[in-house]
Design a protein around this motif. Structure first.
Motif, short mmCIF file in Angstrom:
data_model
loop_
_atom_site.label_atom_id
_atom_site.label_comp_id
_atom_site.label_asym_id
_atom_site.label_seq_id
_atom_site.Cartn_x
_atom_site.Cartn_y
_atom_site.Cartn_z
N ALA A 294 -7.43 -6.58 -22.64
CA ALA A 294 -6.34 -7.55 -22.72
C ALA A 294 -5.83 -7.90 -21.32
O ALA A 294 -5.52 -9.07 -21.03
N MET A 295 -5.76 -6.89 -20.44
CA MET A 295 -5.30 -7.12 -19.07
C MET A 295 -6.24 -8.06 -18.31
O MET A 295 -5.79 -9.02 -17.67
N LEU A 296 -7.55 -7.78 -18.40
CA LEU A 296 -8.53 -8.61 -17.70
C LEU A 296 -8.59 -10.00 -18.30
O LEU A 296 -8.70 -11.00 -17.57
N ARG A 297 -8.49 -10.10 -19.62
CA ARG A 297 -8.51 -11.41 -20.28
C ARG A 297 -7.36 -12.28 -19.80
O ARG A 297 -7.52 -13.46 -19.48
N GLY B 296 -19.21 -5.63 -16.62
CA GLY B 296 -19.14 -4.87 -15.38
C GLY B 296 -17.70 -4.65 -14.95
O GLY B 296 -17.32 -3.53 -14.53
N LEU B 297 -16.88 -5.69 -15.05
CA LEU B 297 -15.47 -5.56 -14.68
C LEU B 297 -14.74 -4.62 -15.63
O LEU B 297 -13.92 -3.79 -15.20
N LEU B 298 -15.03 -4.73 -16.90
CA LEU B 298 -14.39 -3.84 -17.89
C LEU B 298 -14.72 -2.37 -17.62
O LEU B 298 -13.86 -1.49 -17.72
N GLU B 299 -15.97 -2.13 -17.29
CA GLU B 299 -16.40 -0.75 -17.04
C GLU B 299 -15.69 -0.18 -15.82
O GLU B 299 -15.21 0.98 -15.83
N LEU B 300 -15.55 -0.98 -14.77
CA LEU B 300 -14.89 -0.50 -13.56
C LEU B 300 -13.40 -0.24 -13.80
O LEU B 300 -12.84 0.78 -13.35
N LEU B 301 -12.75 -1.16 -14.50
CA LEU B 301 -11.31 -1.02 -14.75
C LEU B 301 -10.99 0.09 -15.74
O LEU B 301 -9.84 0.55 -15.82
N SER B 302 -11.98 0.54 -16.49
CA SER B 302 -11.75 1.59 -17.49
C SER B 302 -11.89 3.00 -16.90
O SER B 302 -11.66 3.99 -17.60
N ARG C 296 -4.28 -4.74 -9.62
CA ARG C 296 -3.73 -3.50 -9.07
C ARG C 296 -2.30 -3.28 -9.56
O ARG C 296 -1.92 -2.18 -9.96
N THR C 297 -1.52 -4.36 -9.55
CA THR C 297 -0.12 -4.27 -9.99
C THR C 297 -0.05 -3.90 -11.47
O THR C 297 0.74 -3.02 -11.87
N LYS C 298 -0.86 -4.53 -12.29
CA LYS C 298 -0.84 -4.27 -13.73
C LYS C 298 -1.30 -2.86 -14.06
O LYS C 298 -0.78 -2.22 -14.98
N VAL C 299 -2.28 -2.36 -13.32
CA VAL C 299 -2.77 -1.00 -13.56
C VAL C 299 -1.67 0.02 -13.26
O VAL C 299 -1.49 1.01 -14.00
N LYS C 300 -0.92 -0.21 -12.21
CA LYS C 300 0.18 0.70 -11.87
C LYS C 300 1.24 0.70 -12.96
O LYS C 300 1.81 1.74 -13.31
N THR D 72 -1.84 5.02 -17.89
CA THR D 72 -3.02 5.34 -18.70
C THR D 72 -3.46 4.08 -19.45
O THR D 72 -2.65 3.38 -20.03
N ARG D 73 -4.78 3.84 -19.43
CA ARG D 73 -5.29 2.59 -20.00
C ARG D 73 -6.31 2.87 -21.09
O ARG D 73 -7.31 3.57 -20.85
#
Length: 391
Positions: free
Chosen positions: A164-167, A108-114, A148-152, A156-157
């Protein structure tokens, strides 16, 4: 002349009758006849002579010696001692079980962050997922802020970058740097002492038995102390665990003094040169001060003979934040050194690992991942996170 012959004939008849009568009167009776024994049956070469004292049958005057009966088979057999597998690699072997119960949270978290666009609504959803997974409010806020910081920074992800980020973030929150060593090694002639505490129903006695299997599988000699004297089945349950793996179990009378049983268990550990003594205590209702005080007494009595090396708090992972409150009360009574989190393979939310460590500053050292005797495993943060996120 004829008269003379007649007299002779009469005398002869009388004589014959007299002799016959004497014969009938004095003839030997059957019981006075000598017994004629039959010749012994031929024996095979090398056969032993029959010994006296055996069972015999009378058959036509012959005596047949029977062999003695075989000894009766024992009705109660000693339990067969099992050889448990070593602890190394247990969590890896049980990873599939963990993944089945926890992967929905990770996916669920992976899907949202993608998603291409991460607006405030998506971040609120991510935060809700984390709280629902029993991560806790404070850790959730920290995770969301870091993500949020890492996504910025990433911009593009790709799916692999998101994973890897979530892990990395989950591992940071679980704190792999914490020392998760179980202090179960003896100190010279003194055995290590492990005190197992927790509320009734968390699987405390079962965890004590399974921990004995883990240690014996690693080549240690273990003594179990059944200091839960208030629950009728607790000592019997622990005895069954001990019998299966050859661990000595010290128990006392039902309703007896738990501190006395704990002290005797430690003394037995010294006597048997055991490596580890595991003391299973009564399930304390954390709202009852008297019972909690008694737990403190058990620890103090043990320390008259040996140091307590490990105090394991057993928590039911399915109780969520209620388990956190239990943990805090126990921490006030005894110095908890590690947590055994049971039932993590069922309906539990994996975030409890993060919240309980953050609140107590104590590492999760053991996790229960099933009902089987060898389903207790040393906690491995990386295996745990990878099981949550899936392959």
């Amino acid at each position: 002349m004829d008269g003379y012959l007649g007299v002779i004939v009469i005398v002869a008849v009388v004589a014959v009758l007299a002799v016959g009568g004497l014969f009938l009167l004095f003839r030997p009776k059957a019981k006075d006849r000598p017994t004629v024994e039959a010749p012994p049956a031929p024996r095979a070469p090398g056969a032993e002579e029959p010994q006296g004292g055996g069972l015999g049958e009378q058959e036509g005057g012959l005596t047949t010696t029977l062999p003695p009966p075989a000894p009766a088979e024992e009705l109660v057999k000693a339990p067969e001692i099992e050889v448990p597998p070593p602890s190394a690699g247990r969590m890896v072997r049980l990873r599939g079980r963990l993944a089945r119960s926890q992967s929905a949270f990770g996916k669920g978290l992976l899907e949202l962050l993608s998603r291409d666009r991460l607006d405030d609504e998506v971040w609120d959803e991510i935060e809700e997922n984390l709280i629902t997974a029993d991560v806790g409010v404070a850790p959730t806020r920290a995770i969301v802020e870091d993500l949020r910081t890492k996504v910025k920074v990433l911009g593009t992800r790709t799916p692999s970058e998101v994973r890897a980020m979530l892990r990395e973030e989950l591992l940071t929150q679980i704190a792999p740097e914490l020392d998760r060593t179980l202090h179960v090694r003896p100190h010279g002639e003194r055995p290590a002492v492990v005190l197992v505490v927790g509320v009734n129903g968390t699987g405390k006695t079962t965890t004590s038995g399974k921990l004995a299997r883990v240690l014996i599988g690693d080549g240690n000699k273990v003594v179990l102390g059944a200091a839960d004297t208030f629950r009728a089945a607790a000592a019997d349950q622990l005895q069954t665990w001990g019998d299966r793996v050859g661990a000595t179990v010290v128990r006392g009378p039902e309703g007896g003094d738990p501190a006395s049983v704990a002290f005797d268990a430690v003394a037995k550990g010294f006597e048997d040169h055991a490596d580890t003594v595991i003391v299973d205590t009564a399930g304390r209702l954390h709202t009852k001060t008297g019972l909690m005080d008694e737990l403190g007494k058990v620890k103090r009595v043990i320390e008259k003979r040996a140091l307590v090396d490990e105090v394991l708090l057993v928590l039911d992972a399915t109780t969520g934040q209620n388990g956190m409150r239990q943990a805090q009360v126990f921490a006030e009574v005894v110095n908890i050194t590690g947590i055994a989190l049971t039932k993590l393979d069922g309906t539990a939310k994996g975030g409890i690992v993060i919240s309980v460590q953050r609140e107590l500053g104590v590492p999760v050292k053991l996790v229960g991942l099933g009902e089987g005797p060898d389903d207790l495993a040393p906690f491995d943060p990386e295996v745990f996170v990878d099981a949550i996120l899936g392959d």
